[in-house]
Design an enzyme around this catalytic site. Sequence first.
Site, PDB file in Angstrom:
ATOM      1  N   ASN A  64       0.985  -1.045  -0.057  1.00 44.79           N
ATOM      2  CA  ASN A  64      -0.088  -0.194  -0.107  1.00 44.79           C
ATOM      3  C   ASN A  64       0.895   0.991  -0.040  1.00 44.79           C
ATOM      4  OD1 ASN A  64      -1.794   2.162   0.676  1.00 44.79           O
ATOM      5  ND2 ASN A  64      -2.207   1.393   2.599  1.00 44.79           N
ATOM      6  N   LYS A  92       0.151   4.394  -0.315  1.00 44.65           N
ATOM      7  CA  LYS A  92      -0.443   5.363   0.311  1.00 44.65           C
ATOM      8  C   LYS A  92      -0.150   6.507  -0.457  1.00 44.65           C
ATOM      9  CE  LYS A  92      -0.030   3.377   4.808  1.00 44.65           C
ATOM     10  NZ  LYS A  92       0.045   3.224   6.321  1.00 44.65           N
ATOM     11  N   HIS A 140      -9.464   0.981   5.227  1.00 45.84           N
ATOM     12  CA  HIS A 140      -8.088   1.240   6.111  1.00 45.84           C
ATOM     13  C   HIS A 140      -8.282   2.311   7.094  1.00 45.84           C
ATOM     14  CE1 HIS A 140      -4.094   2.618   6.435  1.00 45.84           C
ATOM     15  NE2 HIS A 140      -3.797   1.412   5.838  1.00 45.84           N
ATOM     16  N   GLU A 176      -6.516   4.541   8.406  1.00 52.68           N
ATOM     17  CA  GLU A 176      -6.305   6.071   7.780  1.00 52.68           C
ATOM     18  C   GLU A 176      -7.720   6.557   7.254  1.00 52.68           C
ATOM     19  OE1 GLU A 176      -2.861   5.381   5.687  1.00 52.68           O
ATOM     20  OE2 GLU A 176      -1.933   5.134   7.735  1.00 52.68           O
ATOM     21  N   GLU A 184      -5.017  -4.973  11.113  1.00 50.43           N
ATOM     22  CA  GLU A 184      -3.788  -3.754  11.157  1.00 50.43           C
ATOM     23  C   GLU A 184      -4.030  -3.184  12.401  1.00 50.43           C
ATOM     24  OE1 GLU A 184      -2.131  -2.902   7.024  1.00 50.43           O
ATOM     25  OE2 GLU A 184      -3.931  -1.619   7.086  1.00 50.43           O
ATOM     26  N   GLY A 194       2.705   2.552  10.633  1.00 46.57           N
ATOM     27  CA  GLY A 194       3.541   3.600  10.414  1.00 46.57           C
ATOM     28  C   GLY A 194       4.334   3.972  11.609  1.00 46.57           C
ATOM     29  N   SER A 251       3.692  -1.739  10.492  1.00 52.98           N
ATOM     30  CA  SER A 251       5.224  -1.831  10.538  1.00 52.98           C
ATOM     31  C   SER A 251       5.781  -3.134   9.976  1.00 52.98           C
ATOM     32  CB  SER A 251       5.720  -1.538  11.853  1.00 52.98           C
ATOM     33  OG  SER A 251       5.430  -0.101  12.257  1.00 52.98           O
TER      34      SER A 251
HETATM   35  P1  PGA Z   1       2.990   0.603   7.546  1.00 55.92           P
HETATM   36  O1  PGA Z   1       1.301   0.601   6.992  1.00 55.92           O
HETATM   37  O2  PGA Z   1       3.544  -0.918   6.985  1.00 55.92           O
HETATM   38  O3  PGA Z   1       3.587   1.796   7.153  1.00 55.92           O
HETATM   39  O4  PGA Z   1       2.924   0.542   9.277  1.00 55.92           O
HETATM   40  C1  PGA Z   1       0.694  -0.441   6.906  1.00 55.92           C
HETATM   41  C2  PGA Z   1      -0.706  -0.112   6.216  1.00 55.92           C
HETATM   42  O5  PGA Z   1      -1.132   0.957   6.578  1.00 55.92           O
HETATM   43  O6  PGA Z   1      -1.269  -0.902   5.594  1.00 55.92           O
END
Ligand code: PGA
Length: 256
Positions: free
Chosen positions: A9, A11, A96, A98, A168, A174, A214
């Site tokens: 992903n 983003k 997601h 976010e 997640e 992140g 992460s």
């Molecule tokens: P990240 O994001 O690996 O940067 O923690 C994972 C995601 O949001 O799918």
Amino acid sequence: MRVRFVAGNWKMNTNRAQARALAEAIVAGAGAIPETVRLAIMPPFVYLEAVREVLGNGRVALGAQDVYSEPEGAYTGEVSAAMLVDVGCRYVIVGHSERRHILKEDDALVNRKLRAALAAGLDPILCIGETLDERERGLTLSVCERHVRSGLSGVGPDQMARVTIAYEPVWAIGTGRTATPEQAQEVHAEVRSILRTIYGQPIASAVCIQYGGSVKPENAGELMSQPDVDGALVGGASLKADSFLAIARAASRRSA
Ligand code: PGA
């Protein structure tokens, strides 16, 4: 044997040239990843076509990071599932964290998006997961259960074969903080048991449940050594071809 699935992903990152270069580097290395691992990358909407040209019909599939719930009409700024199919997407992420937390999407909208994706022929990845506050209050499993049940409301058993679930934990996205393999396994096993009560054992044991938050080459192997962790949804580490491919290799070792 359950499918192993590693998806990147991206983003809101890359420009057009970087998107193409990253896709090229991933394609160049993907040939060495065993076919038992499914691979997909999710660039920003505006670079889907550019990345599609690089991917062709090859080993790495194309996905989108979001989709709107309605098929067409006056929804300024939104993108429909049919449009994503039209530009060559196979996958789409829905729910997601976010989008749930920054853009305030609720469970009902996530469910409508997931059903719109299925109706148009896309294979959705449904993201679920608790915040740090919810984990500390002991609500992890109940939040995940709510995300699963509401996200999949109205989804029939025949369609479940096309749905991936990504656990997640919001506190791990992140942040550099990863769930321990045991924390991930606990939730993955619980999700599978909820799926069993809704869809029965054969379907529940076939659903791919990715872990996300992460994930990097250093922790991917250990996470995916857990019996119910079937792959990874990778954010930051998917922006470097080497680390994305190393995570894919870790998934293949799990399936060996
Ligand atoms: P990240 O994001 O690996 O940067 O923690 C994972 C995601 O949001 O799918």
